[in-house]
Write an enzyme that holds these catalytic residues in place. Sequence first.
Site, PDB file in Angstrom:
ATOM      1  N   ASP A 193       9.365   3.005   0.095  1.00 31.79           N
ATOM      2  CA  ASP A 193       8.281   3.676   0.797  1.00 31.79           C
ATOM      3  C   ASP A 193       8.411   3.307   2.274  1.00 31.79           C
ATOM      4  OD1 ASP A 193       5.996   4.520   1.999  1.00 31.79           O
ATOM      5  OD2 ASP A 193       4.629   3.791   0.445  1.00 31.79           O
ATOM      6  N   TYR A 247       0.853  -1.190   0.000  1.00 27.35           N
ATOM      7  CA  TYR A 247       0.000   0.000   0.000  1.00 27.35           C
ATOM      8  C   TYR A 247       0.884   1.233   0.000  1.00 27.35           C
ATOM      9  CZ  TYR A 247      -3.482   3.474   1.350  1.00 27.35           C
ATOM     10  OH  TYR A 247      -4.307   4.583   1.387  1.00 27.35           O
ATOM     11  N   LYS A 264       3.959   9.567   8.501  1.00 27.39           N
ATOM     12  CA  LYS A 264       3.642   9.085   9.853  1.00 27.39           C
ATOM     13  C   LYS A 264       4.568   9.660  10.940  1.00 27.39           C
ATOM     14  CE  LYS A 264       1.305   4.999   8.030  1.00 27.39           C
ATOM     15  NZ  LYS A 264      -0.105   4.929   8.334  1.00 27.39           N
TER      16      LYS A 264
HETATM   17  C1  LIG Z   1       3.646   2.361   3.304  1.00 29.42           C
HETATM   18  C2  LIG Z   1       2.651   3.466   3.195  1.00 29.42           C
HETATM   19  N1  LIG Z   1       2.771   4.360   2.199  1.00 29.42           N
HETATM   20  C3  LIG Z   1       1.915   5.386   2.060  1.00 29.42           C
HETATM   21  C4  LIG Z   1       0.854   5.542   2.929  1.00 29.42           C
HETATM   22  C5  LIG Z   1      -0.081   6.689   2.750  1.00 29.42           C
HETATM   23  O1  LIG Z   1       0.110   7.625   3.764  1.00 29.42           O
HETATM   24  P1  LIG Z   1      -1.074   8.633   4.165  1.00 29.42           P
HETATM   25  O2  LIG Z   1      -2.152   7.809   4.775  1.00 29.42           O
HETATM   26  O3  LIG Z   1      -0.409   9.587   5.111  1.00 29.42           O
HETATM   27  O4  LIG Z   1      -1.510   9.301   2.918  1.00 29.42           O
HETATM   28  C6  LIG Z   1       0.684   4.632   3.969  1.00 29.42           C
HETATM   29  C7  LIG Z   1      -0.448   4.766   4.896  1.00 29.42           C
HETATM   30  O5  LIG Z   1      -0.763   3.912   5.664  1.00 29.42           O
HETATM   31  C8  LIG Z   1       1.606   3.570   4.105  1.00 29.42           C
HETATM   32  O6  LIG Z   1       1.483   2.654   5.091  1.00 29.42           O
END
Ligand SMILES: Cc1ncc(COP(=O)(O)O)c(C=O)c1O
Length: 426
Positions: free
Chosen positions: A239, A144, A267
């Site tokens: 990521d 994700y 986060k």
């Molecule tokens: C690995 C990863 N990338 C991107 C995101 C997206 O972040 P946001 O919810 O701050 O848009 C998340 C959200 O859980 C994530 O776990």
Amino acid sequence: MRRELSRAAFQKACGLFPGGVNSPVRAFKSVGGDPFVVASGSGARLRDLDGNEYIDYVLSWGPLALGHAHPEVRAAVNAALDRGWSYGALCEGELRLAERVRALVPTMEMMRFVSSGTEAVMGALRLARAATGRDLIVKCDGGYHGHSDGLLVSAGSGLATLGVSSSAGVPAAVAATSVVIPINDAAALERAFANHPGRIAAFILEPVVGNVGLIPPDPGYLEAVRGLCTRHGALLVFDEVLCGFRVALGGAQALYQVKPDITVLGKVIGGGFPVGAYGGARTLMERIAPLGPVYQAGTLSGNPVAMAAGLKTLEILEQGAFARALASAEELERGLCGLLEKNSVSACVQRVGTILTLFFCQGPVRNYADAARADRERYARLHRRMLEAGVYLPPSQFEAAFVSSAHGAGEIAITLEALARSLAAL
Ligand SMILES: Cc1ncc(COP(=O)(O)O)c(C=O)c1O
């Protein structure tokens, strides 16, 4: 446990928000029951409208590495508020947070702050496409990376085929720019490069997967994909929105000693306020506007209050809080494994740093297909029992649990006692 006030508030919310929530998993669909409605959070605990308290292993889905309402973070936020809360102009807080981030994650020689992980990933991939002059992005099945169109692609696509969206409303042409491969499968990445020669701009992955539950990289996997990307002229994008500052202070790249071309953070970097960031080598980042042709902007980017919260959070983590959270996570894992053995439960615990998942299936869980074999109904029953016992586990088998520095020996002991009773009853 009485939850009348939560129930009434949630019913009202159902008339205001789709499913009663502003982000889907909060609705408890996969574990059943109505979600509690939060009144306040403090340390390792959340309190609901009815006054029930829960030891919290969701922690705002990861950002609260110090627990709720840490007094020093609150003081930093209050001090920032006293100076005004949005300038739309460069401020000192941005410099200080960026310098701290770069000290911990040196591959981010230059970075750009945004307001969410989703936004940061979008910027990172636009940059990768611009830098390579290619359109395709490879991602992992179950990975994700936020809710932007091209990344809501995870299913229905074999290795050689282009992606099909797993959300309505995504243009087929956009979904087709994503190639999906299994997690922990370097050979699949190699085949993707062979099937789409000269067309792949980047491979984006969570180097420690958190969005299928916690899945560590196989030994040698990150090194292998690093080599493949270099060989095929594609960029490697880590990521680390979820695993950054959680699997190690310098993230997965520090833990496994593999350097990506672009890192994405979110986060923890905002300490619970809206912040994301992407960054890499200066030569790459100089392609971003206003220096280069890759446009990306944000009204609230680099918000001074969020910068102050993120900076204070990182400072406290470095001063020993990360080590404390790690020790608590280890203690929880040890205790949980002991309970599973004692109760002869067919399950496995996977943990890296302060993130862990209890999968109700035989381990190891190495990819999405493995995780999909877990007994989700059993997890749902455990979740409901634990909630009744005052412990808030992630409301889905596929969401990882987070431990903070506010989770001390007392909280872990209470959690393990509740787990002992719940697992025995299951
Ligand atoms: C690995 C990863 N990338 C991107 C995101 C997206 O972040 P946001 O919810 O701050 O848009 C998340 C959200 O859980 C994530 O776990």
